[in-house]
Design a protein around this motif. Sequence first.
Motif, PDB file in Angstrom:
ATOM      1  N   ARG A  93       6.688 -43.147 -17.615  1.00 60.31           N
ATOM      2  CA  ARG A  93       7.256 -42.758 -16.315  1.00 60.31           C
ATOM      3  C   ARG A  93       6.428 -41.659 -15.660  1.00 60.31           C
ATOM      4  NH1 ARG A  93      11.394 -42.916 -19.949  1.00 60.31           N
ATOM      5  NH2 ARG A  93      11.577 -40.659 -20.045  1.00 60.31           N
ATOM      6  N   GLN A 145      11.288 -50.621 -16.657  1.00 55.80           N
ATOM      7  CA  GLN A 145      10.327 -49.793 -15.923  1.00 55.80           C
ATOM      8  C   GLN A 145       9.018 -50.544 -15.707  1.00 55.80           C
ATOM      9  OE1 GLN A 145      10.048 -46.443 -18.509  1.00 55.80           O
ATOM     10  NE2 GLN A 145      12.205 -45.970 -18.322  1.00 55.80           N
ATOM     11  N   ASP A 195      19.104 -34.780 -12.557  1.00 53.04           N
ATOM     12  CA  ASP A 195      19.363 -35.942 -13.404  1.00 53.04           C
ATOM     13  C   ASP A 195      19.878 -37.144 -12.623  1.00 53.04           C
ATOM     14  OD1 ASP A 195      18.615 -34.484 -15.631  1.00 53.04           O
ATOM     15  OD2 ASP A 195      20.651 -33.712 -15.949  1.00 53.04           O
ATOM     16  N   THR A 237      18.994 -39.835 -10.826  1.00 56.82           N
ATOM     17  CA  THR A 237      17.778 -40.600 -10.524  1.00 56.82           C
ATOM     18  C   THR A 237      17.915 -41.399  -9.241  1.00 56.82           C
ATOM     19  OG1 THR A 237      17.443 -40.789 -12.906  1.00 56.82           O
ATOM     20  CG2 THR A 237      16.119 -42.207 -11.500  1.00 56.82           C
ATOM     21  N   ARG A 238      19.067 -42.035  -9.055  1.00 56.72           N
ATOM     22  CA  ARG A 238      19.251 -42.872  -7.871  1.00 56.72           C
ATOM     23  C   ARG A 238      19.176 -42.051  -6.583  1.00 56.72           C
ATOM     24  NH1 ARG A 238      24.862 -45.436  -5.966  1.00 56.72           N
ATOM     25  NH2 ARG A 238      24.174 -46.299  -3.995  1.00 56.72           N
ATOM     26  N   ARG A 249      17.629 -39.098  -6.128  1.00 62.32           N
ATOM     27  CA  ARG A 249      16.263 -38.616  -5.930  1.00 62.32           C
ATOM     28  C   ARG A 249      15.369 -39.744  -5.406  1.00 62.32           C
ATOM     29  NH1 ARG A 249      14.585 -33.622  -8.359  1.00 62.32           N
ATOM     30  NH2 ARG A 249      16.370 -32.241  -8.185  1.00 62.32           N
ATOM     31  N   HIS A 250      15.510 -40.927  -5.991  1.00 57.70           N
ATOM     32  CA  HIS A 250      14.660 -42.047  -5.570  1.00 57.70           C
ATOM     33  C   HIS A 250      14.976 -42.460  -4.131  1.00 57.70           C
ATOM     34  CE1 HIS A 250      12.274 -45.684  -5.894  1.00 57.70           C
ATOM     35  NE2 HIS A 250      13.304 -46.382  -5.464  1.00 57.70           N
TER      36      HIS A 250
END
Length: 1011
Positions: free
Chosen positions: A227, A261, A759, A761-762, A764-765
């Motif tokens: 990652r 990933q 933490d 992730t969704r 932040r993305h």
Amino acid sequence: MTADNEMDIKETFQRAQKGHNKAKLVASLKSRYNKLEDKTLFHEEFVHYLKYAMIVYKREPCVENVIEFVARFATSFQSAPKPEEEHEEETEEDEEDAEDDHPFLSFIFNFLLESHKANSHAVRFRVCQLINKLLGSMAENAQIDDDLFDRIHQAMLIRVTDKFPNVRIQAALAMTRLQQPRDPDCPTINAYLLIIDNDSNAEVRRAVLSCIAMSPSTLPKVLKRTRDIKENVRKLAFQVLADKVHIKALTIAQRVSLLQQGLHDASEAVREVVCSRLLPAWLLRLEGDVIQLLHRLDVENCAQTALDTLKAIFDGMTPEDLLKHQLQLNDRKLMEEDSLSCENMLYWRALCEFIKSKGDEGEEMLEKVLPDAAIYAHYLSGYLKAVPVLSEEQRADFNQLELVMTKEFISQQLIHLIGCLDTNEEGSRKQVLAVLQEMLSLPHTPFSLVSLLTEKLLTLIPDDQRRIQCVAEIISDVREPIIEASHVIDENLSRRQQVQLAEVKVQIMEVKQALEDCISAQEFNRAAELKDSITELENRRNQILQEIAESNQPADKETRAEKNDPETLLRCLAMFAELLKQMNIKSRIGPTISALMSSLVLPSIANAHPAVRNMAVVCLGTCALHSMELAKTHMVLLLQIAQLDEVRIRISAVQAIIDLLLMFGFQLLSDTTILHTTPASQSPERQEDDAPSDDKMETQEDSAQSTLVMLSEFLDSEIADLRTEAAEGIAKLLYTGRIASAKMFSRLVLLWYNPVTEDDTRLRHCLGVFFQLYARESRAHQEVIENSFLPTVRTLLNAPVTSPLAEVDINNVVELLVELTRHSALIKPSTNTEEACVHDYLAAHMCGEMLKDPSAPEVRLYAKTLCNLELSQDETVKKDLHTLLQELVQAVKDRVCLRALEKMMAQLVDSKEQAEMLSASALQPLDVNDEASENPTKSVKRGKRANPGQKKAGATKGGRKPSRRADSSEESDGENVPESVPSVRPSRRAKAAALEKTKLDLNPLINQEVS
């Protein structure tokens, strides 16, 4: 003696740099060395000529040849390793003398270890490179003295923290053979783990990845590099995992994560490595059995990942291999129910979908692996009816629950296969439709299959009206099933009736006996009365017999009884929601949909069961997308649910609200459509400045403002899912132009940088993608970002110490906002260079902010940022900025700020003078060994201070600063590659001549007298 054997050291070095046969050179020099009695002079002379190569930092071919020759020559003195049996018989005295077997090798190591702390980065680089090559050239079972091992180890541990990335790379590679994977406290591995996590240079991380030994402590770190931010590091990480790690050494979660990933990586090269290296390596260790690979994955919980994996495997197969021995189909092209498993079923589905995607080419192959639609419909019906329904007691048994979940998963895959069937024939399609309708109507069909069955049913019906009618009929059958009016026999009533009948019969017999007696006595009046009594009793007897017959007769009537239990309501709502999703968005709400809304959806919103309420909210929000009037009617209800209900239901309500605002805009919040007079992209904040006189407009603005306030409050929620949905919704509203709020954009930026969301992730993305797309879309969007610049910076500067925002790097935030507002970042930038751009206004705002308080600590930040702006060529803007900068120079006292302001003023010099200075600086030659030539940004900065009027060499238009990515990897191999400039391609001869000129020759240096 041949001429080669008579070569001296100088001649050998001269030949080595030109790429001569190194084996011959090594043999020649070794022969000369062995004949010498006193080796000291040879050692000194050899090192003397080696130093000429070690002071060259650039990777010149001649220097690399010399380094390679030295490594080969030094390791040629190493004695051949002895067999293990002889090694065990050696005495301790022989082991002590082992170091003297290769004095030249020990001498070279000693020289290098004494030089590794040199001031010159070139010498440190060559020292580490030589140690790496020396250790790498030794035999696999070679041995060195413990003291030498420790010295090398300590030196390289120091060098892996060197300032220059290339030195760190070579030091890391040199420690490859010093690892002890079985030692949990191995300092080499500990250093590797520290570097692989924290080194800012991607090539250093790649070097460590390539040489780190696999162990339980290092495997998680290698997995983490899949990652990595750099494509090359991720690619190498997957290669290392494919080559060094057995599939059994990974947990199921790690395997699934790697495939998720790798197969969806943004880089095509990384995806290619996963498909061409990782998957074949796993299959090789499983003897090519794809089903066994699926067994190593959690296909029930990660079906989509398994499907993507199978598709990647199928892409590399020939048509013959696709049909080979993986499927166990019978003569009817069906799997036996006994052999059905999750892995087999998923493989069958993936294979059929892959062949179906081939189009006409795959029709013939598809016929070999899939039966006729009618046969498959019968097969599907039989399997679905066999899925057991568990009671509450049985659900407590984990084994039975697991069995049912497995059957449901297989059923889902069987339903998915309907999409691969050939349903063009009317008869086959009707049979499939009949099976789907029957399964949806049956009460024991598992709820997990309802949505999927409805989806496949609707795909076979092209017309929306027929779809609505079909689903409405199924919902009616499920909600109000036809029930036979069964009459329950009451035993007490039956017993009473029998007693009454017996009493009447006795009375009749008694009256008849009395009648006969009266007739015998000729009492005819009395006899007439008794006769009437007998008639009444017989009528009473017949009535009782009729009642008994009616109570015992089964009823033929059929009635409909409405069911309102949670299971039934969930099934009906799931079918209705799927229907609304499949309907054309332009389809109007008809009477059937309206009836379902009033009888099913709206009553379910007040249901006590949370799952029913959640599904009802989903149906309400989806249905409102088809009718603006319906959306207006129920918008307030959705807003109340978003604030008051359980978390899952609140999230569904927020999603519905966002969808409705995206579809219809903020005019939903008013009873009138007066918002049509206002631009759609105008935010409520901007509308407040207009101060409309109409009361309706003010009411509408208040409603819109309160809705945005509610959404912004959700951004501070402790519930991560609710916070993410709100942020994603606001981002959509900003991107589509429904709002244009700088305050909202500032909130999203702060949320993205907030350590609390690290933490998530969704979230932040989502925001990371949104910022780039939003800024590049239009000039108006960049103006919103520019308006949010100062409020965002002020919020971070004024954040209290206890706030998580106090940990945010303000410089990083400022760099992001500057990059987002660059004129050149637009998808369609304006060709008019004279037009004022967003950075012009941003520069004016920052200058004004600095003039308010020239001694404030943030002035240095603003001054540094000014130099990174991309200004337009408008003379008026330049003149105004120059005036502001002159005022700042007089007001600011900080030296760093003054230098930055002078640099900014230099950028406003006439473009002709800039071009002349740039051309003059471009003609200055650079020394290959000068540190400044290896670090161009430093040399430019030094020149800048000496000559404030000169523009930064190599900068983009408007003085754009080189990216941090280039700065962090300025010294590494493969990094900081300049972009190619369009030019006429030179001929092969011109290329050869230019290449010859750039070659470095060590001969002139060697021939010089050493002072």
